[in-house]
Every structure is written in C-alpha cells, then in structure tokens.
Write a protein that holds these residues in place. Structure first.
Motif, PDB file in Angstrom:
ATOM      1  N   VAL A 185       0.674  19.284  13.020  1.00 20.86           N
ATOM      2  CA  VAL A 185       1.773  20.241  12.911  1.00 20.86           C
ATOM      3  C   VAL A 185       1.188  21.535  12.345  1.00 20.86           C
ATOM      4  O   VAL A 185       0.376  21.506  11.423  1.00 20.86           O
ATOM      5  N   GLY A 186       1.601  22.670  12.911  1.00 19.77           N
ATOM      6  CA  GLY A 186       1.197  23.965  12.350  1.00 19.77           C
ATOM      7  C   GLY A 186       2.376  24.598  11.620  1.00 19.77           C
ATOM      8  O   GLY A 186       3.508  24.537  12.117  1.00 19.77           O
ATOM      9  N   ILE A 187       2.116  25.154  10.436  1.00 18.77           N
ATOM     10  CA  ILE A 187       3.156  25.885   9.697  1.00 18.77           C
ATOM     11  C   ILE A 187       2.666  27.320   9.520  1.00 18.77           C
ATOM     12  O   ILE A 187       1.524  27.545   9.095  1.00 18.77           O
ATOM     13  N   ARG A 231      11.310  27.261   6.059  1.00 19.35           N
ATOM     14  CA  ARG A 231      10.350  26.145   6.146  1.00 19.35           C
ATOM     15  C   ARG A 231      10.789  25.040   5.202  1.00 19.35           C
ATOM     16  O   ARG A 231      10.650  25.155   3.993  1.00 19.35           O
ATOM     17  N   ARG A 232      11.327  23.977   5.792  1.00 21.79           N
ATOM     18  CA  ARG A 232      11.839  22.862   4.972  1.00 21.79           C
ATOM     19  C   ARG A 232      11.230  21.552   5.457  1.00 21.79           C
ATOM     20  O   ARG A 232      11.278  21.228   6.634  1.00 21.79           O
ATOM     21  N   MET A 233      10.685  20.813   4.498  1.00 22.97           N
ATOM     22  CA  MET A 233       9.956  19.594   4.854  1.00 22.97           C
ATOM     23  C   MET A 233      10.874  18.488   5.383  1.00 22.97           C
ATOM     24  O   MET A 233      10.418  17.576   6.063  1.00 22.97           O
ATOM     25  N   GLU A 234      12.198  18.606   5.108  1.00 22.48           N
ATOM     26  CA  GLU A 234      13.077  17.539   5.619  1.00 22.48           C
ATOM     27  C   GLU A 234      13.133  17.522   7.153  1.00 22.48           C
ATOM     28  O   GLU A 234      13.549  16.528   7.743  1.00 22.48           O
ATOM     29  N   PHE A 235      12.692  18.614   7.789  1.00 23.98           N
ATOM     30  CA  PHE A 235      12.594  18.617   9.254  1.00 23.98           C
ATOM     31  C   PHE A 235      11.618  17.518   9.694  1.00 23.98           C
ATOM     32  O   PHE A 235      11.844  16.816  10.670  1.00 23.98           O
ATOM     33  N   PHE A 236      10.519  17.410   8.940  1.00 29.22           N
ATOM     34  CA  PHE A 236       9.498  16.421   9.300  1.00 29.22           C
ATOM     35  C   PHE A 236      10.021  15.000   9.061  1.00 29.22           C
ATOM     36  O   PHE A 236       9.759  14.096   9.841  1.00 29.22           O
ATOM     37  N   ASP A 270      -1.126  15.117  10.500  1.00 30.75           N
ATOM     38  CA  ASP A 270      -1.780  16.143   9.699  1.00 30.75           C
ATOM     39  C   ASP A 270      -0.963  17.433   9.786  1.00 30.75           C
ATOM     40  O   ASP A 270      -0.413  17.745  10.842  1.00 30.75           O
ATOM     41  N   VAL A 271      -0.888  18.170   8.684  1.00 30.32           N
ATOM     42  CA  VAL A 271      -0.177  19.454   8.685  1.00 30.32           C
ATOM     43  C   VAL A 271      -1.188  20.557   8.356  1.00 30.32           C
ATOM     44  O   VAL A 271      -1.881  20.487   7.341  1.00 30.32           O
ATOM     45  N   ILE A 272      -1.282  21.536   9.227  1.00 28.52           N
ATOM     46  CA  ILE A 272      -2.181  22.673   8.982  1.00 28.52           C
ATOM     47  C   ILE A 272      -1.308  23.860   8.596  1.00 28.52           C
ATOM     48  O   ILE A 272      -0.474  24.314   9.378  1.00 28.52           O
ATOM     49  N   ASP A 273      -1.492  24.314   7.381  1.00 21.42           N
ATOM     50  CA  ASP A 273      -0.597  25.299   6.777  1.00 21.42           C
ATOM     51  C   ASP A 273      -1.311  26.649   6.653  1.00 21.42           C
ATOM     52  O   ASP A 273      -2.287  26.776   5.927  1.00 21.42           O
ATOM     53  N   TYR A 274      -0.791  27.641   7.377  1.00 19.87           N
ATOM     54  CA  TYR A 274      -1.397  28.980   7.360  1.00 19.87           C
ATOM     55  C   TYR A 274      -0.649  29.950   6.440  1.00 19.87           C
ATOM     56  O   TYR A 274      -0.931  31.148   6.443  1.00 19.87           O
ATOM     57  N   THR A 275       0.318  29.433   5.684  1.00 22.06           N
ATOM     58  CA  THR A 275       1.261  30.344   5.010  1.00 22.06           C
ATOM     59  C   THR A 275       0.644  31.164   3.877  1.00 22.06           C
ATOM     60  O   THR A 275       1.217  32.175   3.483  1.00 22.06           O
TER      61      THR A 275
END
Length: 310
Positions: free
Chosen positions: A90-92, A104-109, A121-126
C-alpha cells in the motif's frame, strides 16, 4: 498483473464543500454559492446514486463513512492519499492541502482486511510534507500496471524526485511530462494527471494538446503506442468537462466498464464514444455538485483495490 479491478474503495462525505485550501491551484473548482449543508446534502445524494449504479453492474464497492469531527471537505477523493497493489503493498502519499492530510485513516485498512484482503507492507511517503514536497496518489500517478509504467504530469502536487522514488519502490518505469491548461490567458500546470489522461486495458484517453513540449508529447504517445494502446484523444475544452477523469473497472462476469460522470459522457463526441464502446461499455453518473465544488470527478472518487485475498 491486472490493469483493472472489480473492487473499489469509496468514502461517503459528511462535510463536503468547496475546499478553500485546494482552490489555489485546482482551477476546476467553482463556487456554487450555496450553503455548505446544502452542498453536502447534494453531494451525498450524488454519491449514493453513483455507488448504486456501480453495485448494480456487479462492481464490489467498499464504502467507508467520513468522520464529521475531522472536517475533511475532500475526503470523497480517497485515491489521492492511498494506492493498493497486487503485491499486497500500500502506498500512502503526501498531500498539498493541510486539511486533506486528515483524510488518511488507518481504519480503511482494517475495513479491507475484515473483507479478506491482505496487506503485506505499507510504504509511507508522507514525511515529504515537512519539506513541502507532494505526490497525490493516483491523482498524480497514472499506472499502467501490466506494462509497469507510471505516467506523471509534474505540478505543485507531483514532485519529480518523489515520483522517481515511488517508481523505484513499486517497480515502474517513469514517464514524466508537464501538462498545462489556459488560466486567464496563461499556461498553468494541470493539478492532477488523472484529469487529462486515463489508461485502460486496451486504450488510453488523453489530452495530448495539454502537453506543450513537443518532445514530451511525442514520448508519452510513443510509450502508449508501443504498449498497444488505442489512443483516444480529447480536447482541452473536454478536460474541463472532466472527460479525462475516467476509470475502467470490472463488474459481474468480468464485464468491463469505463466509469465517468454524466458531464464527461455528454462532452464526448460520437467518434470518441464509438472508440470507447469498441472496448467496453460506458457507465456514467450525475456528479455535478461534486465536480463543481470539488474540482474532481468519477475517477477521483474511486480508490482501486488490487490487494491479494487472504
């Protein structure tokens, strides 16, 4: 690899209105001169009718409700902050407008995992936001998932270096260009790539005229042609009717649809409609309030879910 999915994530709005923070460089937004409550009510009714149309043809729609306390007027466009991939990754993404970062809310996941999808895996660019660097998900990135190419029109919301980093992380070849539109007699960068192009399985809808640099234009068209895409060209005037903001999805029995707004559908000429309908059916919905105030359309409302099943 698949180019299109039968599952989309959508966010039902509770505070939808014209977002003052995004209006600075989204030249598609207009003020409807209505009370915010009225705008939100109209947006909810357009949203519900759109979801119903998608579900009727067998598209699997995961609807998450927005949270009123968050005050996120653009939450209806989740594709800008998240992307889901077949690898289970997942990309954020970093967002230009501060009030959009609260979307951006983790409850979506959790919602997706509870439906049997697997996130590896979550790749976070924030963190890039701290440096004023942005890349707004599949608003900025048009992904050819089969041919592993990512197209990106650079703008204040799409940074070149971060785009290249994304391509390295997710194994895409970058195709970089600038797309412009006329604003008060000046050529200004189009805020999101997905308003001027869409890549489907066998075709691409693109406003090549918005790419002012002849070399860049030639390069983009060369990539699309060499990957066997039929090129369906649209005009700059049609972009303003959201004719570039489309997404191909699968419904029941893997039947394919090109999803767009009623405004976009009406803006297409007969030749363009015939070219699209050679490949798939058109599914359009009235999104007038959402488009006018939000400056985004059907494609922006759909976050495609490509995650593997558990």
């Amino acid at each position: 690899m698949e180019q299109i999915t039968n599952t989309v994530l959508m966010v039902r709005p509770v505070n939808f209105r014209m977002n003052e923070e995004t209006a600075v460089n989204n030249y598609f937004q207009e003020d409807l001169k209505l009370k915010n409550e009225e705008i939100n009510k109209q947006a909810q009714s357009e949203f519900d009718a759109f979801v119903e149309k998608l579900m009727k043809v067998g598209v699997n729609v995961v609807v998450v409700d927005d949270v009123k306390e968050q005050d996120t007027p653009d939450s209806i466009f989740p594709n800008n902050w998240v992307s889901f991939h077949q690898s289970g990754r997942v990309g954020i993404y970093p967002m230009f407008a501060e009030n959009r970062r609260r979307e951006r809310r983790m409850e979506f996941f959790e919602q997706l995992e509870s439906r049997g999808f697997k996130i590896e895996d979550v790749i976070d660019y924030t963190e890039a936001e701290d440096e004023g660097i942005f890349l707004e998900g599949t608003g900025s990135l048009i992904l050819d998932r089969v041919n592993r190419k990512a197209y990106c029109a650079l703008s204040p919301r799409a940074d070149e270096e971060l785009f290249i980093e994304f391509c390295e992380d997710f194994e895409f070849t970058p195709v970089i260009f600038t797309a412009n539109q006329d604003v008060d007699g000046k050529r200004m960068a189009i805020y999101h790539t997905n308003v001027m192009m869409c890549i489907a399985e066998d075709f691409a809808v693109i406003c090549a005229d918005s790419i002012d640099d002849a070399k860049e234009k030639k390069n983009v068209l060369k990539h699309l042609k060499e990957d066997g895409k039929e090129i369906i060209r649209i005009s700059e005037a049609q972009i303003h009717e959201f004719a570039g903001n489309m997404l191909q999805v699968k419904g029941a029995n893997d039947k394919k649809y090109l999803v767009m707004s009623a405004t976009a559908h009406k803006a297409l000429n007969k030749g363009q409609v015939n070219a699209i309908e050679k490949h798939c059916e058109i599914l359009s919905a009235d999104l007038n309030t959402i488009e006018t105030c939000g400056g985004g359309s059907a494609r922006c409302m759909l976050a495609e879910v490509f995650l593997p099943k558990k």
